[in-house]
Structure formats: C-alpha cells, structure tokens
Design a protein around this motif. Structure first.
Motif, PDB file in Angstrom:
ATOM      1  N   THR A   8     -16.183 -37.796 -41.316  1.00 30.88           N
ATOM      2  CA  THR A   8     -15.978 -37.942 -39.881  1.00 30.88           C
ATOM      3  C   THR A   8     -17.222 -37.488 -39.140  1.00 30.88           C
ATOM      4  O   THR A   8     -17.751 -36.404 -39.395  1.00 30.88           O
ATOM      5  N   ASP A  68     -11.362 -31.597 -34.476  1.00 28.18           N
ATOM      6  CA  ASP A  68     -10.112 -32.375 -34.546  1.00 28.18           C
ATOM      7  C   ASP A  68      -9.176 -31.849 -35.629  1.00 28.18           C
ATOM      8  O   ASP A  68      -8.473 -32.626 -36.288  1.00 28.18           O
ATOM      9  N   CYS A  85     -14.328 -44.717 -32.367  1.00 28.68           N
ATOM     10  CA  CYS A  85     -13.759 -44.459 -31.049  1.00 28.68           C
ATOM     11  C   CYS A  85     -14.829 -43.793 -30.198  1.00 28.68           C
ATOM     12  O   CYS A  85     -15.949 -43.559 -30.648  1.00 28.68           O
ATOM     13  N   ASP A 127     -18.215 -36.431 -35.497  1.00 25.76           N
ATOM     14  CA  ASP A 127     -17.468 -36.052 -34.296  1.00 25.76           C
ATOM     15  C   ASP A 127     -18.056 -34.764 -33.743  1.00 25.76           C
ATOM     16  O   ASP A 127     -18.393 -33.850 -34.513  1.00 25.76           O
ATOM     17  N   HIS A 178      -8.051 -41.060 -31.151  1.00 23.95           N
ATOM     18  CA  HIS A 178      -8.660 -40.886 -32.474  1.00 23.95           C
ATOM     19  C   HIS A 178      -7.606 -40.677 -33.564  1.00 23.95           C
ATOM     20  O   HIS A 178      -7.894 -40.862 -34.752  1.00 23.95           O
ATOM     21  N   CYS A 204      -4.956 -36.373 -30.733  1.00 18.03           N
ATOM     22  CA  CYS A 204      -6.319 -36.769 -31.094  1.00 18.03           C
ATOM     23  C   CYS A 204      -7.109 -35.570 -31.585  1.00 18.03           C
ATOM     24  O   CYS A 204      -8.105 -35.723 -32.299  1.00 18.03           O
ATOM     25  N   ASP A 209     -16.529 -40.773 -33.986  1.00 19.32           N
ATOM     26  CA  ASP A 209     -16.281 -40.573 -32.564  1.00 19.32           C
ATOM     27  C   ASP A 209     -17.650 -40.526 -31.895  1.00 19.32           C
ATOM     28  O   ASP A 209     -18.482 -39.667 -32.222  1.00 19.32           O
ATOM     29  N   ASP A 217     -13.881 -46.637 -38.800  1.00 18.07           N
ATOM     30  CA  ASP A 217     -13.217 -46.542 -37.494  1.00 18.07           C
ATOM     31  C   ASP A 217     -14.215 -46.022 -36.467  1.00 18.07           C
ATOM     32  O   ASP A 217     -14.996 -45.115 -36.768  1.00 18.07           O
ATOM     33  N   SER A 227      -7.052 -43.103 -36.587  1.00 20.13           N
ATOM     34  CA  SER A 227      -7.669 -43.003 -37.916  1.00 20.13           C
ATOM     35  C   SER A 227      -6.669 -42.460 -38.933  1.00 20.13           C
ATOM     36  O   SER A 227      -6.627 -42.916 -40.080  1.00 20.13           O
ATOM     37  N   SER A 229     -14.969 -42.319 -40.241  1.00 21.68           N
ATOM     38  CA  SER A 229     -14.430 -42.259 -38.886  1.00 21.68           C
ATOM     39  C   SER A 229     -15.505 -41.727 -37.940  1.00 21.68           C
ATOM     40  O   SER A 229     -16.047 -40.642 -38.171  1.00 21.68           O
ATOM     41  N   GLY A 255     -11.755 -41.550 -27.145  1.00 18.04           N
ATOM     42  CA  GLY A 255     -11.446 -40.466 -28.065  1.00 18.04           C
ATOM     43  C   GLY A 255     -10.022 -39.955 -27.981  1.00 18.04           C
ATOM     44  O   GLY A 255      -9.559 -39.257 -28.891  1.00 18.04           O
TER      45      GLY A 255
END
Length: 219
Positions: free
Chosen positions: A85, A91, A187, A87, A67, A103, A145, A185, A70, A143, A64
């Motif tokens: 996203t 962020d 992570c 997550d 990140h 990030c 995480d 993406d 992205s 994206s 992370g």
C-alpha cells in the motif's frame, strides 16, 4: 484495457476518463462515505458480483473516503498473496463507531478477515521502499492512495505526503516488471467540485503505465 471506475461522487465523469473503462455506479448507495455499514457493503458486493472483478486489473476507487473498497475487492482473491500500500496514512486504526468499517481501518480489517493475505507492506515515503518492501514469489496486490504524493503534484481531500509523481510511477513500474500483479487499486481524487486537472494528468499516467504493462504481458 481492463479498467474499472467506481463511481461514488462523479469525479471520473468530471475528469472525462470514465470512458477508458467500465463504470461501476455506486453513487446511489447510502452509508458509504468514509464509513460503511453491513447493508451498504452487501449492496456493493451484490453489484460487484454482477461483473467479473478479476477481469479488471486496474481499479479506480474515487477519493480516499472509499479506500475500504480495496478490502472488499481483495476479498475475492482466493490464493495466497502479498499486499503493498502506498498511502500517507496507516489506515490501520479501529473505526470510531462500533459495527462500522472505514477508509481508515481497512488495512487492519483486511489483516483480520483475509486468510489469503500473507504480508502487508506500507510505503509512506519513497525511501521506505528500500526497508519495507520484501520480494516474494507470491502474487502482489497494489493499493495506491494518491495522498502519498506531495500537494505540489495534485490535491486530494486528505493531508498529503512528500512523494513525487516520478517516484511513485517508478516504483509502480518496478513492481509490475518484477511481480505477478493481481490488481492495482487507485484512490485519492479530490472532491468533485474542486479542480481536477492535475488528478486527471496523474490518472492518465497510471493508465499509460498500466497499458504498457498489459502489452508486455501479451508479448
């Protein structure tokens, strides 16, 4: 399968999945962990531009701390798009050090920088999807995480949420069936010295889901 692995820490080599796609080695670039300065970003972009990033629709970003990749990868999208996203963190916080991006600021930064971005949706819990997700005809950038997942599923190097693997995969598959996907993406690996078996298991599930998605597109 069009998969890119960003190598900052060597974790995908440890997991034994780097051979499933192309390895973009960024491990020798200084000034990249959590925060990124202009010089480091310029070098990342130089290496990214040596490959056709649009040809890699599944991109693994390492843990992370990276990140912000992205934001960098999405900057190559030259058409209007939506971002969703998954997550445990927002962020969208200003970086602690002036002149650096992080990030933890990438969603804020992309909203300021990227004129092609039309909407940005954040899913932190499974039930958020019902109220946050807005259907659209625009292409979608996803994206993920993995810290959105419970630590009963896997471990990351950040504090984690409550989602199960089945819940996250079901939402991913729903989006891939319903929307034109620009890229996904991922992570949220753990630190390379820690056990990686559960992370590898989930990454294998992502690879499998994406493989089915690409096969569906070809039929």
């Amino acid at each position: 399968m069009s998969v890119l692995f960003c190598n900052f820490t060597g974790v995908y080599i440890n997991e034994g999945i780097a051979g499933e796609g192309t390895l973009l080695d960024l491990s020798d670039i200084s000034g990249t962990e959590m925060y990124i300065d202009d010089q480091s970003e310029e070098e990342i972009r130089r290496r990214t531009e040596l490959i056709d990033i649009s040809g890699y629709r599944l991109r693994f970003l390492d843990n992370g701390n990276y990140h912000y990749m992205s934001r960098i990868f999405a900057s190559y999208v030259k058409e209007p798009f939506d971002l969703i996203t998954f997550d445990n963190h927002t962020d969208d916080q200003p970086p602690a050090f002036e002149g650096l991006k992080s990030c933890g600021s990438w969603r804020r930064d992309i909203a300021v920088e990227n004129s092609c971005l039309k909407s940005s949706m954040l899913i932190q819990k499974y039930d958020d999807f019902r109220t946050v997700y807005i259907p659209s005809e625009l292409p979608l950038y996803i994206s993920i995480d993995k810290d959105v997942l419970s630590d009963k599923v896997l471990n990351t190097n950040w504090d984690q949420g409550e989602m199960t693997a089945e819940q996250l995969l079901s939402l991913l598959e729903k989006l891939m069936k319903e929307r034109e996907i620009i890229a996904v993406d991922v992570c949220g690996e753990d630190l390379p010295q820690n056990s990686y078996e559960n992370n590898k298991k989930f990454n294998d599930a992502i690879l499998s889901a994406f493989g089915k998605f690409e096969a569906m597109l070809q039929t």
